[in-house]
Design a protein around this motif. Structure first.
Motif, PDB file in Angstrom:
ATOM      1  N   LEU A  28      11.836 -29.811   8.223  1.00  0.00           N
ATOM      2  CA  LEU A  28      12.140 -28.654   9.070  1.00  0.00           C
ATOM      3  C   LEU A  28      12.923 -27.641   8.228  1.00  0.00           C
ATOM      4  N   SER A  78      14.010 -17.889   4.102  1.00  0.00           N
ATOM      5  CA  SER A  78      14.021 -19.347   4.217  1.00  0.00           C
ATOM      6  C   SER A  78      14.967 -19.984   3.208  1.00  0.00           C
ATOM      7  N   ASP A  79      15.428 -21.176   3.525  1.00  0.00           N
ATOM      8  CA  ASP A  79      16.361 -21.910   2.669  1.00  0.00           C
ATOM      9  C   ASP A  79      15.748 -22.126   1.287  1.00  0.00           C
ATOM     10  N   PRO A  98      15.041 -24.437   7.394  1.00  0.00           N
ATOM     11  CA  PRO A  98      15.916 -23.452   8.041  1.00  0.00           C
ATOM     12  C   PRO A  98      15.556 -22.033   7.583  1.00  0.00           C
ATOM     13  N   GLN A 154      17.139 -20.602  12.588  1.00  0.00           N
ATOM     14  CA  GLN A 154      15.970 -21.187  13.231  1.00  0.00           C
ATOM     15  C   GLN A 154      15.323 -22.182  12.267  1.00  0.00           C
ATOM     16  N   PHE A 155      14.334 -22.955  12.771  1.00  0.00           N
ATOM     17  CA  PHE A 155      13.684 -23.977  11.950  1.00  0.00           C
ATOM     18  C   PHE A 155      12.179 -23.939  12.171  1.00  0.00           C
ATOM     19  N   ARG A 156      11.451 -24.158  11.089  1.00  0.00           N
ATOM     20  CA  ARG A 156       9.986 -24.229  11.186  1.00  0.00           C
ATOM     21  C   ARG A 156       9.511 -25.481  10.452  1.00  0.00           C
TER      22      ARG A 156
END
Length: 336
Positions: free
Chosen positions: A277, A69-70, A279, A269-271
């Motif tokens: 959100l 994750s970012d 990335p 993708q994003f959650r």
């Protein structure tokens, strides 16, 4: 390359690339291996552990990978700031001591970029080197925690230790060099400074070689390239430098630049979260990955129903094609 405007040979070097990625044609050399050791690269068959919830465990097995994750959305908002402050001190130390012509200007430009807030982060997947850790159960296990033990195999045999044929025959490595190489997180000042000095030293040596090889034909964009590659490399390592208050986590990380996204089948993708959100990429989507994950063991965290949870995990793993994976119970006396 040959200079068409003169009769003499012009030796063009791109030392910034060799400094950033290392001498991949000479991975067996003692100096290359020493650099990996000095910069805390985990490139052997060392087992790493990922603590998560039951839902997280199910998603990892289904997708065959972990979420990277970012870094801008990580739990500890101070992480990036801590590492950058440290890097700025080390850079100032080298500015005052380097004798390589023009290199202080490179370092000053890098320091200026580090002083600004990063507009884009890196993608980070987190692990631990500790099995059945109270700290990790508290932080990441939830009410029904699970820990996956995975084999830290790299994808290139040149920079990994030898492993048996049986260990690699049906499993894909979780960690694929050079993109997904795990790094051991550091908490002590001396180790942090050693890593940063090692990175800067690589660029300093190559810059001096470039200056010697091209004394009169210095490319117009060469300094700019050095600034960009040194900045990117330092930002990569800054994300494995944490405050010593977190030392008991014994963390290891995969750190990916956004430029690596093209090597993942599903791309970025994003959650959703309470921060927005987020990335991420799934490491199981890496183009070099095929087959099953090398799961060595699953440990069920402290819980009032851990025996029943362990039974359900065994059934799930067999259903997903993972047979004979040991499912153990935590021995930590902790009530979540």
């Amino acid at each position: 390359m040959r200079d068409t405007g003169a009769s003499t040979q012009f030796s063009y070097r791109t030392g910034f690339l060799k400094a950033a990625f290392g001498d991949l044609d000479n991975c067996q050399s003692p100096s290359f291996r020493q650099r990996f050791k000095r910069e805390n690269v985990i490139c052997s068959a060392q087992t790493l552990y990922h603590y998560t919830t039951l839902a997280g465990f199910q998603g990892i097995v289904r997708t065959g990978g972990f979420w990277a994750s970012d870094s801008r959305y990580m739990n500890d908002a101070e992480e990036n700031v801590h590492g950058r402050k440290l890097a700025l001190k080390v850079i100032q130390h080298r500015i005052e001591r380097t004798r390589v012509t023009c290199f202080p200007e490179i370092l000053k430009s890098v320091a200026e970029k580090l002083s600004r807030e990063a507009r884009i982060g890196h993608l980070v997947a987190c692990f631990s080197t500790s099995r059945d850790s109270l700290e990790q159960w508290r932080g990441y296990g939830g009410s029904a925690g699970v820990c996956l033990a995975v084999n830290g195999l790299t994808g290139h045999s040149e920079i990994s230790t030898k492993v048996s044929h049986e260990a690699t025959k049906s499993n894909t490595p979780v960690f694929v060099a050079p993109d997904q190489v795990p790094l051991e997180v550091q908490y002590r000042w001396r180790r942090k400074a050693t890593i940063l000095l090692s990175v800067i030293g690589r660029f300093e040596r190559q810059y001096e070689l470039d200056r010697s090889a091209m004394p009169e034909r210095w490319p117009h964009d060469h300094d700019e390239q050095y600034v960009e590659y040194l900045y990117d490399t330092l930002m990569h390592y800054i994300l494995i430098l944490k405050n010593d208050a977190f030392e008991k986590e014994n963390e290891a990380r995969i750190v990916l630049p956004y430029s690596a996204i093209k090597k993942f089948r599903s791309g970025l993708q994003f959650r959703p979260s309470n921060l927005g959100l987020i990335p991420y990429v799934c490491t199981g989507d890496h183009l070099g990955n095929t087959g099953q994950m090398p799961i060595k063991e699953v440990i069920v965290g402290p819980s009032a129903h851990k025996d029943l949870i362990a039974e359900s995990i065994t059934t799930f793993l067999e259903h997903m094609g993972y047979r004979d994976v040991p499912v153990s119970l935590s021995t930590v006396p902790f009530r979540s």
